[in-house]
Design a protein around this motif. Structure first.
Motif, PDB file in Angstrom:
ATOM      1  N   ARG A 125       0.869  -1.177   0.000  1.00  0.00           N
ATOM      2  CA  ARG A 125       0.000   0.000   0.000  1.00  0.00           C
ATOM      3  C   ARG A 125       0.899   1.218   0.000  1.00  0.00           C
ATOM      4  O   ARG A 125       1.940   1.231   0.650  1.00  0.00           O
ATOM      5  CB  ARG A 125      -0.850   0.035   1.279  1.00  0.00           C
ATOM      6  N   SER A 160      -5.954   5.159  -4.090  1.00  0.00           N
ATOM      7  CA  SER A 160      -4.556   5.594  -4.016  1.00  0.00           C
ATOM      8  C   SER A 160      -4.438   6.758  -3.040  1.00  0.00           C
ATOM      9  O   SER A 160      -5.426   7.449  -2.761  1.00  0.00           O
ATOM     10  CB  SER A 160      -4.034   6.004  -5.403  1.00  0.00           C
ATOM     11  N   GLN A 212      -4.538   3.979   1.008  1.00  0.00           N
ATOM     12  CA  GLN A 212      -4.807   3.054  -0.082  1.00  0.00           C
ATOM     13  C   GLN A 212      -5.231   1.674   0.435  1.00  0.00           C
ATOM     14  O   GLN A 212      -4.579   1.112   1.300  1.00  0.00           O
ATOM     15  CB  GLN A 212      -3.543   2.906  -0.941  1.00  0.00           C
TER      16      GLN A 212
END
Length: 592
Positions: free
Chosen positions: A221, A250, A285
């Protein structure tokens, strides 16, 4: 490592949590929702067919989410971060719809999946949509578990044998995919079917949970970069504001941040956040989160994206690099229309395929970039084994073995603009194919390399794209004028403006190089200058028939007639080769 792991930090007293998104995909009626319900301990707002139309039909219309919490398995370490206790593994179950017409939703959901569960009805095996789910899985996800559901429908005596047979069959189906050798579990999520009482216990579900735990991994992540979140539900809470729930695709978001809702062209401030009913101050994320902002009408945003202000592009066309999906039957043709899924939107779009110039077919593919300096070759269709264009390429072979390029691209022109992040996944499908036809409707997948935000991209942007067509015209030498020039015919139509071809090089089938000097008379004939002069053989070859005719006129033997026939059967041809750039407004003809 902790920085790159999906962890929720709810508060000082709660254990830290590792979140892994598990997609539940499969053919309609394979029992996905029942399985998600059997697995989960905490339902989220979107969970379990909450849409009234979905409940009435007993099928999932939208991405339902629920979650399952379990102690962190030992292979994932002592638990992310300094929280008390061993830490928790949270499997967020993304229950994806199986209805063929809803494949758009699945494609939207697949962008946030770390691990996929493919649910197969054990009495039916692979079905059309199971195959499509498998394709989406291969594009969007790294690991998979196959679940054979409804084993309660198999007679007890033959149950084990039937499960083993289907397991073998599934391993065979998967052996040429990236999921070969993946775990296969057998369950009955709701023995007795939908009508059975709630008290009936599912079969095999606790074993399945152990399989899922063994397959869980620390997904990478990244909290950096612009914040982008896929919203799947939106509702208002009186006196508090409007809540948007979804998954962070994101970047990260904190309390007090400003977020943009591009579809509504507004920016809102984050007032509070929750993860599965626990207040949080930060999400990154991979996290599934609810964000409360100042009031707006939730009906305006049922699904969509929110982001760091001004970080998304709204585009009218795009250049993508792509690959054909092997299960799609039929050619991918230039000018054809497909349903194009970009980010979380699906719109109609027209495609134009192009490849590297033949000399570059074997060049290393370029990831996440497109080189506008290079030249590209226009293709009537995507080149694959047995496609028409690759056969033609073999004929005018400039590539050697009629080989296929290592990378191909397409220009997509959308019927209406789409909002999406850079470098997002693109999927092209034929969703209008009969949903009962046993055929894969997903045609190609790729990555968006360059979006065109200008509405007038045809004038402002496309001329930069150097895609060319190779043109080949063939004519014949009519007669010799002198040692350095001949008259040609059949290369142009009568009405063609020959002036624009003046100066272009041609080659005679006898080997001489020539240059077009201009028209000759009114009927499309033209004069060619041969700078190095005609070869003696060519001259003889071209002047013989006219002599024969004069002799034959004097009542000579028929022998010469025969030889002149042979000559006219093999005329000297004139070949004109040039290339023209597809987006050159002046349509210039270029010869290397």
């Amino acid at each position: 490592m902790a920085g790159s792991v999906a962890v929720a930090a709810p508060g000082p007293s709660a254990p830290r949590r590792l979140n892994v998104n598990v997609g539940v995909l499969g053919h309609i009626d394979s029992g996905k929702t029942a399985l998600a319900r059997a697995l989960s301990t905490t339902g989220s707002t979107a969970a379990f067919d909450r849409a009234p139309q979905s409940r009435a039909r007993g099928i999932t219309l939208d991405l339902g989410f629920s979650c399952l919490r379990t102690p962190l398995p030992p292979h994932l370490g002592p638990g992310p971060g300094p929280g008390p206790g061993p830490g928790e593994l949270q499997l967020t179950l993304v229950d994806c719809p199986g209805h063929a017409s809803l494949i758009r939703t699945i494609i939207g959901g697949a962008q946030i999946i770390d691990l996929m569960m493919l649910i197969i009805d054990v009495t039916k095996g692979m079905q059309t949509q199971s195959a499509e789910c498998l394709v989406i899985g291969q594009i969007a996800c790294q690991k998979m578990v196959v679940v054979l559901n409804k084993i309660d429908l198999l007679p007890v005596g033959k149950r084990q044998a039937a499960i083993e047979k289907m397991t073998k069959k599934m391993h065979k189906t998967l052996e040429n995919t990236k999921f070969q050798g993946c775990p296969i579990a057998a369950v009955a999520a709701k023995p007795g079917g939908p009508e059975a009482p709630e008290t009936v216990n599912p079969l095999g579900v606790s074993e399945l949970i152990e399989v899922l735990k063994s397959q869980a991994y620390l997904p990478t992540r990244d909290p950096t970069g612009p914040f982008l979140m896929a919203i799947d539900h939106c509702f208002s809470i009186k006196g508090q504001g409007t809540v948007m729930t979804g998954t962070v695709l994101s970047g990260s978001v904190s309390l007090g941040d400003n977020v943009e809702i591009p579809a509504l062209k507004v920016t809102k401030k984050v007032k509070s956040m929750q993860m599965f009913h626990t207040p949080v101050t930060y999400a990154m994320q991979g996290d599934r989160v609810g964000i409360c902002v100042t009031q707006f009408d939730p009906k305006l945003l049922e699904r969509g994206l929110i982001c760091t202000p001004e970080s998304l592009q709204t585009i009218h066309a795009a250049v993508i690099s792509l690959k054909k999906i092997q299960y799609f039957r039929g050619a991918l043709q230039t000018k054809a229309k497909f349903h194009i899924t970009v980010g979380h939107e699906t719109v109609m779009g027209r495609v134009m395929f192009f490849s590297p110039a033949p000399a570059d077919f074997s060049k290393e593919p370029l990831e996440n970039a497109f080189d506008f300096e290079k030249e590209y070759l226009y293709q009537e269709e995507y080149l694959s084994k047995g496609s028409k264009s690759s056969e033609e390429n073999k004929e005018n072979d400039q590539t050697g073995e009629g080989q296929l390029p290592r990378q191909q691209w397409a220009l997509l022109e959308f019927e209406k603009p789409v909002t999406c992040p850079k470098f997002c996944v693109v999927i092209g499908s034929k969703l209008d194919t009969d949903i009962h036809a046993n055929t894969c409707r997903l045609a190609f997948h790729g990555v968006l390399l360059q979006g065109m935000e200008d509405k007038n991209y045809v004038e402002t942007f496309l001329p930069k794209l150097k895609v060319y067509k190779l043109k080949h015209k063939e004519g014949q030498v009519e007669r010799v004028l002198d040692d350095y020039s001949v008259i040609g015919r059949s290369l142009f139509k009568k009405e063609t403006n020959i002036q624009i071809f003046v100066g272009l090089k041609v080659k005679l089938s006898t080997g001489e190089d020539g240059v077009i000097e201009g028209g000759f008379g009114q009927s499309g004939k033209f004069k060619i200058r041969i700078p190095n002069g005609l070869k003696p053989d060519t001259k003889v070859f071209l002047t013989v028939p006219s002599k024969k005719k004069s002799k034959a006129g004097k009542g000579d033997t028929a022998k010469e007639d025969e030889s002149s026939k042979v000559d006219s059967a093999q005329p000297v041809t004139i070949n004109l080769l040039f290339k023209r750039y597809v987006f050159d407004t002046q349509k210039k003809m270029i010869q290397s």
